[in-house]
Design a protein around this motif. Sequence first.
Motif, PDB file in Angstrom:
ATOM      1  N   LEU A  66     -79.694  12.997 138.261  1.00 13.07           N
ATOM      2  CA  LEU A  66     -79.692  13.867 136.905  1.00 13.07           C
ATOM      3  C   LEU A  66     -79.318  12.936 135.952  1.00 13.07           C
ATOM      4  O   LEU A  66     -77.942  12.024 136.249  1.00 13.07           O
ATOM      5  N   TYR A  67     -80.089  12.624 135.108  1.00  8.75           N
ATOM      6  CA  TYR A  67     -79.791  11.783 133.902  1.00  8.75           C
ATOM      7  C   TYR A  67     -79.539  12.596 132.755  1.00  8.75           C
ATOM      8  O   TYR A  67     -80.783  13.577 132.434  1.00  8.75           O
ATOM      9  N   PHE A  68     -78.673  12.436 132.005  1.00 14.40           N
ATOM     10  CA  PHE A  68     -78.223  13.180 130.747  1.00 14.40           C
ATOM     11  C   PHE A  68     -78.258  12.131 129.575  1.00 14.40           C
ATOM     12  O   PHE A  68     -77.593  11.197 129.620  1.00 14.40           O
ATOM     13  N   ALA A  69     -79.167  12.663 128.503  1.00 14.02           N
ATOM     14  CA  ALA A  69     -79.412  11.711 127.278  1.00 14.02           C
ATOM     15  C   ALA A  69     -78.842  12.476 126.130  1.00 14.02           C
ATOM     16  O   ALA A  69     -79.123  13.573 125.781  1.00 14.02           O
ATOM     17  N   THR A  70     -78.022  11.847 125.355  1.00 17.31           N
ATOM     18  CA  THR A  70     -77.655  12.401 124.222  1.00 17.31           C
ATOM     19  C   THR A  70     -76.749  11.341 123.299  1.00 17.31           C
ATOM     20  O   THR A  70     -76.370  10.489 123.794  1.00 17.31           O
ATOM     21  N   THR A  71     -76.911  11.708 121.896  1.00 17.65           N
ATOM     22  CA  THR A  71     -75.964  10.773 120.913  1.00 17.65           C
ATOM     23  C   THR A  71     -74.654  11.609 120.583  1.00 17.65           C
ATOM     24  O   THR A  71     -73.767  11.157 119.963  1.00 17.65           O
ATOM     25  N   THR A  72     -74.594  12.837 121.204  1.00 13.60           N
ATOM     26  CA  THR A  72     -73.510  13.762 120.842  1.00 13.60           C
ATOM     27  C   THR A  72     -72.728  14.092 122.153  1.00 13.60           C
ATOM     28  O   THR A  72     -72.444  15.548 122.281  1.00 13.60           O
ATOM     29  N   SER A  73     -72.455  13.251 122.961  1.00 10.75           N
ATOM     30  CA  SER A  73     -71.716  13.738 124.117  1.00 10.75           C
ATOM     31  C   SER A  73     -70.356  14.091 123.733  1.00 10.75           C
ATOM     32  O   SER A  73     -69.558  13.416 122.853  1.00 10.75           O
ATOM     33  N   PRO A  74     -69.717  15.151 124.193  1.00  9.10           N
ATOM     34  CA  PRO A  74     -68.385  15.634 123.938  1.00  9.10           C
ATOM     35  C   PRO A  74     -67.410  14.610 124.614  1.00  9.10           C
ATOM     36  O   PRO A  74     -66.209  14.482 123.993  1.00  9.10           O
ATOM     37  N   TYR A  75     -67.753  13.894 125.392  1.00  8.26           N
ATOM     38  CA  TYR A  75     -66.931  12.852 125.797  1.00  8.26           C
ATOM     39  C   TYR A  75     -67.324  11.292 125.495  1.00  8.26           C
ATOM     40  O   TYR A  75     -68.336  11.038 125.629  1.00  8.26           O
ATOM     41  N   THR A  76     -66.401  10.501 125.583  1.00  8.20           N
ATOM     42  CA  THR A  76     -66.745   9.104 125.562  1.00  8.20           C
ATOM     43  C   THR A  76     -66.161   8.643 126.982  1.00  8.20           C
ATOM     44  O   THR A  76     -66.904   7.464 127.351  1.00  8.20           O
ATOM     45  N   GLU A  77     -65.322   9.041 127.816  1.00  5.19           N
ATOM     46  CA  GLU A  77     -64.949   8.556 128.794  1.00  5.19           C
ATOM     47  C   GLU A  77     -64.900  10.100 129.947  1.00  5.19           C
ATOM     48  O   GLU A  77     -63.966  10.624 129.950  1.00  5.19           O
ATOM     49  N   ARG A  78     -65.889  10.479 130.451  1.00  4.34           N
ATOM     50  CA  ARG A  78     -66.123  11.275 131.204  1.00  4.34           C
ATOM     51  C   ARG A  78     -67.882  11.793 131.527  1.00  4.34           C
ATOM     52  O   ARG A  78     -68.062  11.912 130.331  1.00  4.34           O
ATOM     53  N   GLN A  79     -68.324  11.474 132.492  1.00 12.00           N
ATOM     54  CA  GLN A  79     -69.750  11.723 132.401  1.00 12.00           C
ATOM     55  C   GLN A  79     -70.240  13.093 132.297  1.00 12.00           C
ATOM     56  O   GLN A  79     -69.904  14.007 133.045  1.00 12.00           O
ATOM     57  N   GLY A  80     -71.122  13.195 131.467  1.00 11.35           N
ATOM     58  CA  GLY A  80     -71.506  14.438 131.071  1.00 11.35           C
ATOM     59  C   GLY A  80     -72.604  14.962 132.466  1.00 11.35           C
ATOM     60  O   GLY A  80     -72.799  16.010 132.651  1.00 11.35           O
ATOM     61  N   SER A  81     -73.127  13.893 132.730  1.00 13.95           N
ATOM     62  CA  SER A  81     -74.369  14.244 133.800  1.00 13.95           C
ATOM     63  C   SER A  81     -73.592  14.874 134.976  1.00 13.95           C
ATOM     64  O   SER A  81     -74.213  15.613 135.628  1.00 13.95           O
ATOM     65  N   THR A  82     -72.470  14.472 135.317  1.00 14.70           N
ATOM     66  CA  THR A  82     -71.701  15.034 136.448  1.00 14.70           C
ATOM     67  C   THR A  82     -71.469  16.664 136.585  1.00 14.70           C
ATOM     68  O   THR A  82     -71.722  17.299 137.221  1.00 14.70           O
ATOM     69  N   ILE A  83     -71.021  16.801 135.095  1.00 15.60           N
ATOM     70  CA  ILE A  83     -70.573  18.155 134.754  1.00 15.60           C
ATOM     71  C   ILE A  83     -71.999  19.148 134.904  1.00 15.60           C
ATOM     72  O   ILE A  83     -72.184  20.129 135.570  1.00 15.60           O
ATOM     73  N   ILE A  84     -73.300  18.450 134.268  1.00 18.83           N
ATOM     74  CA  ILE A  84     -74.577  19.371 134.296  1.00 18.83           C
ATOM     75  C   ILE A  84     -74.804  19.490 135.897  1.00 18.83           C
ATOM     76  O   ILE A  84     -75.470  20.644 136.142  1.00 18.83           O
ATOM     77  N   ALA A  85     -74.762  18.330 136.490  1.00 19.35           N
ATOM     78  CA  ALA A  85     -75.401  18.444 138.003  1.00 19.35           C
ATOM     79  C   ALA A  85     -74.645  19.571 138.673  1.00 19.35           C
ATOM     80  O   ALA A  85     -75.166  19.990 139.562  1.00 19.35           O
ATOM     81  N   SER A  86     -73.280  19.470 138.293  1.00 24.34           N
ATOM     82  CA  SER A  86     -72.349  20.645 139.228  1.00 24.34           C
ATOM     83  C   SER A  86     -73.052  21.959 138.864  1.00 24.34           C
ATOM     84  O   SER A  86     -73.106  22.804 139.608  1.00 24.34           O
ATOM     85  N   ALA A  87     -72.990  21.987 137.474  1.00 26.73           N
ATOM     86  CA  ALA A  87     -73.437  23.406 137.040  1.00 26.73           C
ATOM     87  C   ALA A  87     -74.809  23.827 137.563  1.00 26.73           C
ATOM     88  O   ALA A  87     -75.151  25.090 137.872  1.00 26.73           O
TER      89      ALA A  87
END
Lengths: 472, 390
Positions: A66-87
């Motif tokens: 799962l690759y997540f691409a954005t310039t507006t991630s809510p986190y700079t240190e915590r991977q968004g793709s892991t959250i999405i993959a779990s959801a």
Amino acid sequence: MAGITSYGAYIPLHRLPRTQIAAAWGVPPQGGEKAVRNFDEDSITMATTAAIDCLNGIDRSTIDGLYFATTTSPYTERQGSTIIASALDLRSDIRTADFSNSLRCGMEAVAAAMDAINAGAANSIMVTVADTRIGAAQGDFEQSFGDGAAALLLGKDNVIATMEGSYTMTAPIMDRWRAAGDTFVRAWEDRWTLDEGYTKMLPQAAAGVLKKLNLEPKDLAKAAYYGPNGRRHGALARRLGLDAEQVQDCLFDTVGDTGAAQSLMILVAALEEAKAGDKILCVGYGNGADAFVVQVTDAIEKVRDRRGIKQHLAAKRPIPSFEKYLRWRELVTLEAAARPERIPTSVSALWRDTMSVLPLYGSKCKACGTQQYPPQRVCIICKEKDQMESVRLSDKKATIFTFTHDNLAASADPPNTVTVVDFDGGGRGIFNMTDREPEEVQVGQKVEMTFRKLYVDRGLHNYYWKTMPAIG
Amino acid sequence: MAGSIKDRVAIVGMGCTKFGENWEMSADDMLVEAAYEAYEDAGIEPKDIEAVWYGTCWSGETGGPLAGALKLQYRPITRVENACATASDALRNAAYAVAAGVCDIALAIGVEKLKDSGFSGLGSAGGIMTSGVRPNTTAPGNFAMMATKYFSRYGLSPDEGKRMIGMVSVKSHHNGTLNPRAHFQREVSLDTVLKAPIIAWPLGLFDCCGVSDGSAAAILVRAEDAKKFRPDPVRIKALRMSVGNEGLIRSDYDFTHVESTYQAGLRAYEEAEVKNPREEIGMAEVHDCFSITEAVTMEDLQFSPRGKVKEDIESGFFNLDGGLPVQPDGGLKCFGHPIGASGLRMIYEMYKQLQGKAGPRQIKNPKLGLTHNLGGGPPACTIFVGIFGE
């Protein structure tokens, strides 16, 4: 040949006419309207929703990345793709990565996924891209930027569009930028950025891939390429050697410039209309440009049941006011509600509850078959202990059993609508309801689950599921 | 009946502060007011108190604050917390200790100081740290969902439903005008109730009880000793609790009743040997935190048939001059709800009514009085039902 195996998209429900923004500051309107995320949406939730659309009918256990691409991630240190993959309830032994810091990061994610697949490191990778950028008040970007998301599943099996080839070019041009901590996008003079950047580089990448594949512009059924606004997007067609009917609408008048998500959203719109044999060019722009060409196969007819761009464009609602837009973007400071402060969130409790929070798992009693949420140790009906199996509820529809519209509870979109729902197949839960008109909410109404951000607590963006009126 | 509390314990003294925005009084001040009124009423001295059950939700931890306020040093003091049912549970525990013979004179007392929070609603929701994903409902929101479902299930339009529950508040406000200790002592019209701002749809401002400060206290002795203290003690006929927490998990919970109330009622009637509650209960003080709560409680306590409370509300059956007066003192509606004190405030009114000392609110010969105290919110409720008589 590997390529795209499924597609999906997401456009938030609310729209803001650009005349409304222009009227607020006394500046000329750009025309059309832009899509505006709700207060409980961000790039992670929008990317998740697009991915869910893309996964319709697909076995989630077959996804290897799962690759997540954005310039507006809510986190700079915590991977968004892991959250999405779990959801999304994907396996845990998969590749996850966030691609960022450029408007073509979604294109880079597609390239990286294709490389992994072609190298044999993975069979199937989801790329999901979303952006929600903000322009400062009275500037052009305030009107032009919109919110949205797209998702592509890439793989070797059941390919709906083969990846014919790609071309990339990189350039450290500083035409638009946000430094760490910046809220708003900055830019150099408009004419220079567009003439020297967009108008030069995007055609360069397009020409690059066509040359590589020995194709002429006339061989293309559609060209899905980034456009910072409708005028510049249209003007570029001539430079690309394209006729008007070959140009896929860039969604500027209906959604806006969705940044990193835009080129893939336009591609999804093109795929929705495509027929077998069509060659489609996709080009993204940002600190250089990326281009690829896909050729549509017969299998595309098997993935038509997507909300995609078309259904999301049709389902829309005006945001009640420009002030509400400012509130949802947290651009105005509101008098604090005279309510007790929220109890701090326990990160360890949240981690322990991951399965019931992110993929929304309930438990089903193996002894009596009763589904229950949240997961229980002792069955609420037959009282058997530890005889539970897990059951995912996030993809189930549900029915409102009762509800309230609470004016006392804090909400950025008052009243705070709370629903008690019964899931199809069993299980009851209590959830906030979003994207609803309060006067339309009814006992017995069909709802579906949508992944949203509940609140931010000391930098912790707490994601969970809410109910919304069922679509279709 | 094995283990019955019936006729084993009596209340021989009670005290109750004025309820309201008691800006001039701390929790300690209110404890002193309520306790010393109860001492005087029972004709005892502070030194006679052998054990205390001290109920409070947010105004004190351990028995220490009670010992400090009343100077009842080095006695057994249990701090009781059971949400909105706290004070009733304090009395229940004190009664069992007296019945067990481990003390002769026990004090049950409840207090809450809510108005130091700076908020007009409830000031604190307590502090267990969790994953924080449950919807941020409020107390009115939780009970509003019962009203939504009640209206839907019984085919009442929003207007009809709001009228039904609105009349509950109109009745209680009338009773409150007759009570100098009530927070709100003015009549409200049904029109005012219906036009009030919505707090949590379908509940409006007047469907919600107030938020106030207060304290109430009771002195308990064994029934056979009661006449040594006063000629008109009030005997405990039943004390029952029922705690449930399954309605948000079970899809068969209907959201139009509180099962814990029904269960506590069944057991209390059995303990008190009440066969026909509607006929035999002479008055009731129930937990009307919201108008809908009182309405469904009438059905759960078997005063009205299921789905039929509207007829009894409309006929005035629960009015002060009706067949079964409910909230003769004005209820939570007019007293507000200092969480840890309300249960004993209900019992105070019942005690005065049974003694014939309720002044302009006096119900003719009520014989048996019932109090109902609800902790938590639907559908996870902690319910106390007590029945008292001569």
